[in-house]
Design a protein around this motif. Structure first.
Motif, mmCIF file in Angstrom:
data_model
loop_
_atom_site.group_PDB
_atom_site.id
_atom_site.type_symbol
_atom_site.label_atom_id
_atom_site.label_comp_id
_atom_site.label_asym_id
_atom_site.label_seq_id
_atom_site.Cartn_x
_atom_site.Cartn_y
_atom_site.Cartn_z
ATOM 1 N N ALA A 195 84.459 1.405 92.962
ATOM 2 C CA ALA A 195 84.782 2.790 93.552
ATOM 3 C C ALA A 195 86.361 2.571 94.031
ATOM 4 O O ALA A 195 86.994 3.533 93.721
ATOM 5 N N LEU A 196 86.744 1.721 94.811
ATOM 6 C CA LEU A 196 88.123 1.531 95.517
ATOM 7 C C LEU A 196 88.986 1.258 94.117
ATOM 8 O O LEU A 196 90.194 1.991 94.314
ATOM 9 N N ARG A 197 88.901 0.579 93.281
ATOM 10 C CA ARG A 197 89.567 0.215 92.132
ATOM 11 C C ARG A 197 89.587 1.367 91.369
ATOM 12 O O ARG A 197 90.937 1.741 90.692
ATOM 13 N N ASN A 198 88.902 2.151 90.794
ATOM 14 C CA ASN A 198 88.778 3.481 89.977
ATOM 15 C C ASN A 198 89.696 4.627 90.882
ATOM 16 O O ASN A 198 90.684 4.936 90.063
ATOM 17 N N ILE A 199 89.431 4.778 92.147
ATOM 18 C CA ILE A 199 90.164 5.588 92.908
ATOM 19 C C ILE A 199 91.804 5.410 92.866
ATOM 20 O O ILE A 199 92.732 6.242 92.570
ATOM 21 N N VAL B 18 96.496 17.290 96.646
ATOM 22 C CA VAL B 18 95.210 17.354 97.312
ATOM 23 C C VAL B 18 94.134 16.509 96.374
ATOM 24 O O VAL B 18 93.423 15.555 97.264
ATOM 25 N N TYR B 19 94.102 16.185 95.105
ATOM 26 C CA TYR B 19 93.374 15.236 94.525
ATOM 27 C C TYR B 19 93.713 13.831 95.223
ATOM 28 O O TYR B 19 92.736 12.773 95.530
ATOM 29 N N ASN B 20 94.899 13.413 95.290
ATOM 30 C CA ASN B 20 95.540 12.008 95.434
ATOM 31 C C ASN B 20 95.162 11.698 96.844
ATOM 32 O O ASN B 20 94.632 10.648 97.346
ATOM 33 N N PHE B 21 95.113 12.766 97.752
ATOM 34 C CA PHE B 21 94.915 12.505 99.291
ATOM 35 C C PHE B 21 93.519 12.391 99.503
ATOM 36 O O PHE B 21 92.941 11.755 100.412
ATOM 37 N N ALA B 22 92.785 13.263 98.702
ATOM 38 C CA ALA B 22 91.324 13.660 99.375
ATOM 39 C C ALA B 22 90.176 12.881 98.277
ATOM 40 O O ALA B 22 89.211 12.742 98.781
ATOM 41 N N VAL B 23 90.640 12.280 97.155
ATOM 42 C CA VAL B 23 89.637 11.738 96.386
ATOM 43 C C VAL B 23 89.107 10.475 97.012
ATOM 44 O O VAL B 23 87.899 10.197 96.964
ATOM 45 N N PHE B 24 89.713 9.795 97.856
ATOM 46 C CA PHE B 24 89.248 8.495 98.578
ATOM 47 C C PHE B 24 87.976 9.038 99.506
ATOM 48 O O PHE B 24 87.016 8.328 99.515
ATOM 49 N N MET C 97 86.301 11.681 98.878
ATOM 50 C CA MET C 97 85.241 12.453 98.270
ATOM 51 C C MET C 97 84.376 11.274 97.784
ATOM 52 O O MET C 97 83.062 11.607 97.530
ATOM 53 N N ILE C 98 84.846 10.132 97.239
ATOM 54 C CA ILE C 98 83.957 9.059 97.056
ATOM 55 C C ILE C 98 83.479 8.168 97.808
ATOM 56 O O ILE C 98 82.261 7.879 97.794
ATOM 57 N N ILE C 99 84.155 7.766 99.003
ATOM 58 C CA ILE C 99 83.732 7.061 99.782
ATOM 59 C C ILE C 99 83.058 7.738 101.164
ATOM 60 O O ILE C 99 81.914 7.600 101.492
ATOM 61 N N LEU C 100 84.019 8.671 101.779
ATOM 62 C CA LEU C 100 83.684 9.205 102.969
ATOM 63 C C LEU C 100 82.479 9.939 102.899
ATOM 64 O O LEU C 100 81.813 10.379 103.950
ATOM 65 N N SER C 101 82.248 10.519 101.568
ATOM 66 C CA SER C 101 81.090 11.489 101.522
ATOM 67 C C SER C 101 79.772 10.858 101.763
ATOM 68 O O SER C 101 78.732 11.430 102.008
ATOM 69 N N ASN D 89 82.296 17.696 99.095
ATOM 70 C CA ASN D 89 83.348 17.401 98.061
ATOM 71 C C ASN D 89 83.964 18.764 97.403
ATOM 72 O O ASN D 89 85.392 18.685 97.079
ATOM 73 N N PHE D 90 83.243 19.583 96.995
ATOM 74 C CA PHE D 90 83.838 20.621 96.144
ATOM 75 C C PHE D 90 84.906 21.558 97.161
ATOM 76 O O PHE D 90 85.674 21.967 96.974
ATOM 77 N N GLY D 91 84.393 21.497 98.431
ATOM 78 C CA GLY D 91 84.905 22.535 99.443
ATOM 79 C C GLY D 91 86.285 21.679 99.878
ATOM 80 O O GLY D 91 87.399 22.289 99.899
ATOM 81 N N ALA D 92 86.094 20.396 99.957
ATOM 82 C CA ALA D 92 87.626 19.503 100.380
ATOM 83 C C ALA D 92 88.507 19.682 99.202
ATOM 84 O O ALA D 92 89.592 19.546 99.257
ATOM 85 N N PHE D 93 87.911 19.893 97.843
ATOM 86 C CA PHE D 93 88.868 19.835 96.804
ATOM 87 C C PHE D 93 89.372 21.313 96.773
ATOM 88 O O PHE D 93 90.733 21.631 96.337
ATOM 89 N N GLY D 94 88.540 22.240 96.601
ATOM 90 C CA GLY D 94 88.795 23.772 96.356
ATOM 91 C C GLY D 94 89.514 24.609 97.474
ATOM 92 O O GLY D 94 90.191 25.328 97.034
ATOM 93 N N VAL D 95 88.881 24.301 98.539
ATOM 94 C CA VAL D 95 89.470 25.125 99.659
ATOM 95 C C VAL D 95 90.955 25.112 99.958
ATOM 96 O O VAL D 95 91.340 26.172 100.099
#
Length: 497
Positions: free
Chosen positions: A286-290, A318-324, A326-330, A432-438
């Protein structure tokens, strides 16, 4: 057919017995509301494209522009959106392999379920209004229906293409070059040479769908079947290899991260977090893909004009900062579910663990910030904007993700990938959806009212406020977790594989 129906019933029972079932019901309702909101956005874009393409390219019909140029970029965007939202179909493979059920039947069911997923219908909210506006005046309702069927088949083919690429990438990172070469190559060949045959191929493909040409539909179905068979073959082999547990036991290098010792117990848990991310198969993948996605998006933002414009720049930030997150902290505390009994044996260890996670992932956000520097130099992004998104992420967005530590109670395997269960609950997907969309919605509204500078200032103040108060809300999360600790520990134990 009976076995497929039985497996479907098992899937529904598994959802009801999920440790997060009660929370998922509320999250699903909110998710439907958010889905309806984004469906409205796609309807708006479909209507806008229908009239906008007519003005932009007056010598072509709008559906020609859509089919020849825009369609491949929509498919590429569909592929990217599936990365955080859709996993490879790996639900409960192990138990069925112990029963007199053919492994290939289980894989067929998983592939069927993926092809029939409602996610594949989502893009129709864009294509339905577009086709009704642009196609009915020449081909009537029948042309619209056959065109939408063709588009749906393409999206299903894209779904199986994604599953193939995602499965291969999970095994070897170099397979990432496959989708990059595919979509990037097609995108380039559409414009090079000037009179590109690929341009006319996609235009004819769309016209074939509109006219109901059976050969175009058969060709698309043939592609779907071919991707199905390839997925089937590869997944079957990987499942067998993973269950065989053939691991490389030779240790080449061991990092102790001794510099964390000076920070006491929190430092010890920061070291544990790094070891979890960098040594375990699932986390490392996951870390590698991110990392690859962040580098690619940052480079596209800095050195191309693809994402020029305030909204698209904000989308990338938003994607660059939040994607980590979204994948790990969620899935916060879900990885620790493998050894939660040991953590609970020490007083206040969960509090130190939560602090360590916050510090580790906040420091990790420096990496996407550094990758944004070329965009700042190229005047694609202001320095204020970069700081605003940085602090908004480690402040408000991380505040939202850390609330899941109270409610997550399903263990996520650290090393299994192909044979592991589907672990994303509805409440995780909603956050995840809210972290990206809001943030994008908030930015659009504030920017329309007061302009970019004031908008970034407001986001920066919100982010700094939540960052400075992090000790308070982390302590609140800890106390709420401890009140539910026995319920959560029971869920972690029951969901271990």
């Amino acid at each position: 057919m009976m076995i497929l129906n039985e497996l479907r019933k098992h899937g529904r029972l598994a959802a009801k017995r999920h440790p997060m079932y009660e929370k998922n019901k509320v999250a699903k309702i909110l998710g439907y509301v958010m889905g309806a909101f984004w469906a409205g956005y796609l309807i708006f874009f479909g209507t806008t494209f229908a009239f906008g393409f007519s003005d932009m390219v007056p010598n072509r019909e709008p559906y020609h522009v859509m089919n020849a140029v825009v369609l491949i970029f929509i498919l590429a965007l569909d592929f990217l959106l599936r990365v955080p939202l859709q996993k490879t179909p790996t639900q409960e493979v192990k138990p069925y392999l112990l029963l007199p059920v053919k492994r290939i039947r289980v894989i067929d069911f998983l592939l069927i379920r993926s092809g029939l997923s409602l996610f594949n219908l989502f893009w129709l909210f864009l294509f339905v209004p577009f086709s009704f506006i642009t196609i009915t005046k020449f081909f009537g309702i029948s042309g619209v229906i056959t065109y939408l069927i063709g588009i749906l088949l393409l999206i299903i083919a894209n779904n199986y293409w994604y599953l193939l690429c995602r499965t291969l990438i999970n095994e070897r990172i170099w397979w990432l070059l496959l989708p990059i070469a595919f979509y990037g190559g097609i995108g380039c060949l559409l414009f090079i040479p000037e009179d590109s045959p690929l341009f006319y191929f996609f235009m004819d493909l769309g016209d074939g769908y509109i006219q109901g040409n059976i050969f175009y539909f058969l060709g698309t179905i043939l592609v779907i079947m071919l991707l199905w068979l390839i997925n089937r073959k590869i997944m079957s082999g990987l499942i067998y290899a993973e269950l065989a547990k053939v691991d490389d036991t030779q240790i080449q290098h061991v990092s102790e991260y001794k510099f964390f010792e000076r920070y006491g117990e929190v430092g010890e848990y920061m070291r544990l977090e790094l070891k979890m991310l960098l040594r375990n198969r699932r986390c490392k993948g996951a870390l590698r893909n991110i990392s690859i996605v962040i580098v690619a998006f940052s480079a596209a933002l800095s050195f191309s004009s693809i994402y020029d414009g305030n909204l698209m720049t904000s989308f990338i930030c938003v994607y660059n900062f939040a994607v980590f997150g979204m994948i790990i902290l969620s899935q916060i505390m879900s990885f620790e579910g493998n050894y939660i009994d040991g953590l609970m044996s020490r007083k206040e260890s969960i509090m130190s663990l939560l602090k360590a996670k916050y510090y580790t992932y906040s420091i990790g956000e420096i990496i996407p910030f550094i990758l944004m520097i070329p965009a700042i130099i190229m005047n694609k992004l202001t320095l204020l904007g970069a700081f605003a998104w940085f602090f908004y992420t480690i402040g408000f967005i991380y505040f939202c993700f850390f609330q899941l530590a109270v409610y997550n109670k399903q263990t996520v395997p650290l090393n299994e990938k192909v044979t592991s269960r589907q672990n994303n609950s509805a409440i995780q997907m909603l956050v995840n959806f809210g972290a990206f969309g809001v943030p994008l919605i908030l930015y659009s509204l504030l920017n329309a009212l007061w302009g970019e500078t004031i908008t970034y200032t407001i986001l920066l103040v919100i982010g700094i406020g939540f960052t400075l108060t992090s000790p308070l809300w982390i302590k609140n999360v800890y106390h709420r977790f401890m009140k539910r600790r026995y319920e959560n520990m029971e869920g972690f134990r029951d969901s271990r594989q």
